[in-house]
Enzyme design. Structure first.
Site, PDB file in Angstrom:
ATOM      1  N   LEU A  17      32.203  24.478  51.257  1.00 56.79           N
ATOM      2  CA  LEU A  17      31.290  25.285  52.063  1.00 56.79           C
ATOM      3  C   LEU A  17      31.778  26.726  52.167  1.00 56.79           C
ATOM      4  O   LEU A  17      30.986  27.668  52.082  1.00 56.79           O
ATOM      5  CB  LEU A  17      31.131  24.679  53.459  1.00 56.79           C
ATOM      6  CG  LEU A  17      30.238  25.466  54.428  1.00 56.79           C
ATOM      7  CD1 LEU A  17      28.829  25.629  53.861  1.00 56.79           C
ATOM      8  CD2 LEU A  17      30.200  24.796  55.796  1.00 56.79           C
ATOM      9  N   LYS A  18      33.077  26.907  52.349  1.00 56.31           N
ATOM     10  CA  LYS A  18      33.645  28.260  52.437  1.00 56.31           C
ATOM     11  C   LYS A  18      33.270  29.081  51.206  1.00 56.31           C
ATOM     12  O   LYS A  18      32.789  30.217  51.310  1.00 56.31           O
ATOM     13  CB  LYS A  18      35.166  28.179  52.563  1.00 56.31           C
ATOM     14  CG  LYS A  18      35.884  29.519  52.371  1.00 56.31           C
ATOM     15  CD  LYS A  18      37.390  29.331  52.298  1.00 56.31           C
ATOM     16  CE  LYS A  18      38.090  30.631  51.944  1.00 56.31           C
ATOM     17  NZ  LYS A  18      37.935  31.682  52.973  1.00 56.31           N
ATOM     18  N   ILE A 432      46.734  45.080  64.392  1.00 56.95           N
ATOM     19  CA  ILE A 432      47.258  43.827  64.937  1.00 56.95           C
ATOM     20  C   ILE A 432      48.276  43.178  64.002  1.00 56.95           C
ATOM     21  O   ILE A 432      49.088  42.376  64.427  1.00 56.95           O
ATOM     22  CB  ILE A 432      46.102  42.857  65.257  1.00 56.95           C
ATOM     23  CG1 ILE A 432      45.145  43.517  66.244  1.00 56.95           C
ATOM     24  CG2 ILE A 432      46.616  41.559  65.846  1.00 56.95           C
ATOM     25  CD1 ILE A 432      45.800  43.999  67.523  1.00 56.95           C
ATOM     26  N   HIS A 695      35.618  40.596  62.918  1.00 58.81           N
ATOM     27  CA  HIS A 695      34.994  39.380  62.399  1.00 58.81           C
ATOM     28  C   HIS A 695      33.643  39.641  61.766  1.00 58.81           C
ATOM     29  O   HIS A 695      32.964  38.715  61.334  1.00 58.81           O
ATOM     30  CB  HIS A 695      34.863  38.350  63.524  1.00 58.81           C
ATOM     31  CG  HIS A 695      36.183  37.964  64.119  1.00 58.81           C
ATOM     32  ND1 HIS A 695      36.702  38.600  65.221  1.00 58.81           N
ATOM     33  CD2 HIS A 695      37.106  37.048  63.742  1.00 58.81           C
ATOM     34  CE1 HIS A 695      37.879  38.077  65.516  1.00 58.81           C
ATOM     35  NE2 HIS A 695      38.146  37.144  64.633  1.00 58.81           N
TER      36      HIS A 695
END
Length: 757
Positions: A17-18, A432, A695
């Site tokens: 699916l990825k 980050i 994201h």
């Protein structure tokens, strides 16, 4: 007796699916091809379950992106900013989930947060009176179609739906009284249930996981109201909860109009015998007896002994299942070819857990435990294996004192020393930790693992990537740099591979969100550090620049929460073992001149128990484990930490207790709303609220980030504010990353100029 499943991993055994998702997003395959691949994957998942012995197949557990988002779309509740653009249903789905789809029309994605105390992220529903009153229609067509697909494999199919009270509870709304939206929401659920009933669906699994919470009376009343009004038609409804015991709500549950109840008997001890006799006599009793969130083989003999008297009492009213959806488990252990035979004999993935249920049913129906006794022998052998015990680690943990959990100087004392050492400007900029993981980087690591390149070649190639990353950061103008983590496959898996007592796999992937998958390490024994884990890479990066380079470590609670953890030792003791290993790394970094060390703890909120009354006990030892990892850093060493998707109101005292010099947090999707917690209690240390969402591929505008930073200044004085993205940049491309960081630095320059004036 029947065997059923609450849900199956949707990503595929090899992350099919990825790869389909990413191909579609890039435009490499058509929508038709993508949907065909998804249908084939769904059918394969059903075949796996059916062949393993599952009788009632779950339908509706598959999602292109997220099952909560699926519910939103089926109910016709996508917010207006997404539906204002003319596009097809699939692109609407991806705009809500990630802010962008192949058809274009970028917009701010819906918020994303953790699914209870798991590492899975769901897309938060956005509800309003206007939206619920809109003309957008409920459409169960996709569920009905999938039932027809699954019926080719089994004549027993069960639709899986998130129930209305949990859906409402997990949503966000500008309405002061969110429960005022329930009547309108119930109308949509009624339409959905009616459509399913008219289509001939026989069973619906209604997931209401918030029943594990200690609900306020108004939410308990909402359950009564909802399930008195909902006309189920010809359907049978299975009330399903998981992740915690529901004993405290049994008096409520038994009054609701259902046909069965699923009880998670694994997550928390529950008195099943006492519960079942209080429930309506016609109800099916489903017991979750196989751990859906871990990878250890089940001691089926022990489960059999507990279930046999219940089976004799309930007979066909007894259903057995995993404790929760197997979404949180890898797919198939048979793929693992590199695990040694003994270790592999200790494990069971999703397919094997389904097979365990079939073995258990046979033993119960025939009252014959011979086969499960043989099966369980390896599970019992694990508990006494010498591989899991290390006396020196145990002795070190037992010898800890209070002083080992605290830094010697206060934050205010440390800040003076650090500012003198680092001489950073106002609103210092940083990231980050991770930078884009390109296909070339992944191929270098893969070749090294396959021994296709030498260690020297590997080191040279990674150093070249670090050099490029440092140069790009200097060109952008960042104040505090990172080495980019090119050598790391995953922030937890990387450390897992370098720690004793931890094993790793080839294919034990689980979904984190969308196309993002992680491969958790397996903590099977006492944990210790083999050797320095990050030192050489950080030393090399620092040699390339005069600006400070942050060393990047993963904290003990995140390693704990994002691993499959041994079940023969308390999580507190495992956390302290990991904390000592990270502390050893901190000492090495300090001795080699590293000035800034980031110890990430994005998982500290998700590790909390479901019930609020149990939070403080967890937070006490969780914050202590983090403090243990950082305690040996001297005042001049600046300790950073990073947290994801945390409801700060719940845990603000614990966040403060971490005593990190700088805390970076994800706040951009919520438009800094998470910082409202600081109205109740001021945050005393430095803070870096994320100013853009990594994201989504969207590049943030300068003015947008300026506005967010100015909003953050209402909570934190500018002298204690840092500026950074809201998470690592691993999943992004270099083009969008550079544009976004250029804009971020430009925004800071504007604010510095205004501040200096």
């Amino acid at each position: 007796m029947h065997i059923h499943n609450l849900g199956f991993p949707r990503i595929g055994a090899k992350r099919e699916l990825k790869f389909s998702l990413e191909q579609y997003w890039r435009g490499d395959i058509t929508q038709s091809a993508f949907l065909t691949q998804c249908q084939q994957l769904r059918e394969h998942n059903w075949q796996l379950q059916h062949q393993a012995g599952i009788e009632w197949l779950p339908v509706g557990d598959f999602a292109h992106y997220d099952h909560v988002l699926n519910t939103t779309l089926i109910l016709g509740l996508a917010p207006e900013r997404f539906t204002a653009h003319n596009s097809n249903a699939l692109d609407l789905e991806f705009r809500v989930g990630r802010g962008q789809a192949p058809s274009g029309c970028q917009c701010a994605a819906s918020d994303m947060t953790k699914w209870f105390n798991t590492n899975y992220h769901y897309i938060v529903p956005e509800l309003s009176e206007q939206l619920l009153a809109s003309s957008e229609k409920v459409n169960a067509e996709s569920l009905i179609l999938q039932c027809k697909e699954a019926s080719k494999i089994s004549d027993k199919t069960k639709v899986v739906l998130l129930g209305p009270i949990s859906y409402l509870h997990l949503s966000v709304s500008k309405n002061a009284d969110k429960l005022s939206l329930l009547p309108a929401l119930l109308k949509r659920y009624q339409t959905l249930v009616t459509q399913l009933s008219n289509a001939g669906v026989s069973w619906v699994q209604l997931d209401e996981p918030i029943l594990g919470l200690e609900l306020e009376q108004q939410w308990q009343d909402a359950f009564s109201k909802a399930y008195q009004q909902l006309n189920k038609g010809k359907l049978k409804l299975l009330l399903t909860s998981y992740f915690s015991s529901i004993d405290h709500h049994i008096d409520l549950i038994k009054t609701l109009d259902f046909d069965g109840l699923h009880i998670d008997t694994v997550a928390q001890e529950t008195d099943v015998s006492a519960i079942i006799d209080t429930l309506p006599q016609h109800w099916v009793i489903s017991l979750g007896v196989i751990n859906g969130r871990n990878i250890w083989k089940t001691d089926l003999v022990s489960v059999y002994q507990k279930l046999l008297p219940l089976y004799r009492h309930l007979k066909n009213r007894l259903w057995i299942a995993p404790s929760c959806s197997l979404l949180h488990s890898p797919v198939d252990l048979q793929q693992e070819s590199k695990l040694d035979a003994e270790f592999k004999s200790w494990l069971a993935f999703a397919k094997q857990k389904c097979e365990e249920l079939a073995l258990l049913k046979y033993a119960l129906v025939h009252e014959n435990s011979d086969e499960i006794t043989l099966y369980s022998s390896s599970a019992l052998a694990r508990c006494v294996s010498k591989r899991i015990h290390n006396d020196s680690v145990k002795s070190r943990v037992n010898g800890l004192s209070k002083e080992d959990f605290h830094r010697k100087q206060s934050f205010l004392e440390r800040k003076v020393v650090q500012q003198k050492t680092l001489n950073l400007p106002v609103l210092p900029t940083t990231t980050i930790g991770s930078f884009p993981q390109t296909g070339d980087i992944r191929e270098v690591r893969a070749k090294w693992r396959r021994n296709e390149i030498t260690q020297a070649q590997y080191q040279s190639l990674i150093e070249e990537e670090i050099r490029n990353t440092i140069t790009k950061q200097e060109d952008i103008g960042l104040d505090v740099l990172v080495h980019g983590e090119a050598e790391r496959n995953d922030m937890v898996e990387y450390f897992g591979e370098l720690l004793e007592g931890v094993a790793f796999t080839q294919f034990a992937w689980v979904q984190s969100y969308g196309s993002r998958c992680v491969k958790p390490p397996i903590i099977f024994g006492d944990v210790s550090r083999k050797q320095a884990m990050t030192l050489s890479w950080i030393n090399y990066a620092q040699s390339l620049t005069d600006r400070p380079v942050k060393a990047m470590l993963t904290g003990p609670i995140t390693i704990l929460c994002w691993s499959f953890v041994r079940d023969d030792l308390s999580r507190e003791e495992v956390a302290n073992q990991i904390g000592l290993a990270i502390s050893d790394e901190v000492v090495d970094l300090v001795e080699n001149g590293t000035q800034i060390i980031q110890i990430d703890e994005p998982a500290i909120r998700e590790g909390m128990p479901i019930k609020q009354s149990e939070w403080q006990g967890y937070l006490n030892w969780a914050t202590a484990a983090f403090c243990l990892s950082a305690a040996k850093a001297p005042a001049k060493t600046q300790i950073h930490s990073h947290m994801c998707y945390s409801e700060f109101n719940d845990i603000l005292p614990a966040i403060i207790a971490l005593d990190a010099d700088v805390l970076t947090v994800e706040t951009s999707r919520s438009n800094m709303a998470l910082l409202d917690a600081f109205d109740q209690q001021a945050y005393p240390n430095d803070l870096g609220p994320g100013v853009y969402d990594i994201h989504t591929p969207n590049v943030p505008e300068v003015d947008w980030m300026v506005a967010l930073i100015e909003k953050a200044q209402k909570y934190i004085p500018i002298e204690r504010l840092w500026v950074n993205p809201d998470c690592g940049l691993k999943t992004r491309g270099w083009t969008e990353t550079k544009l976004a960081l250029d804009n971020m630095v430009t925004a800071v320059k504007k604010l510095r100029a205004a501040y200096s004036n």
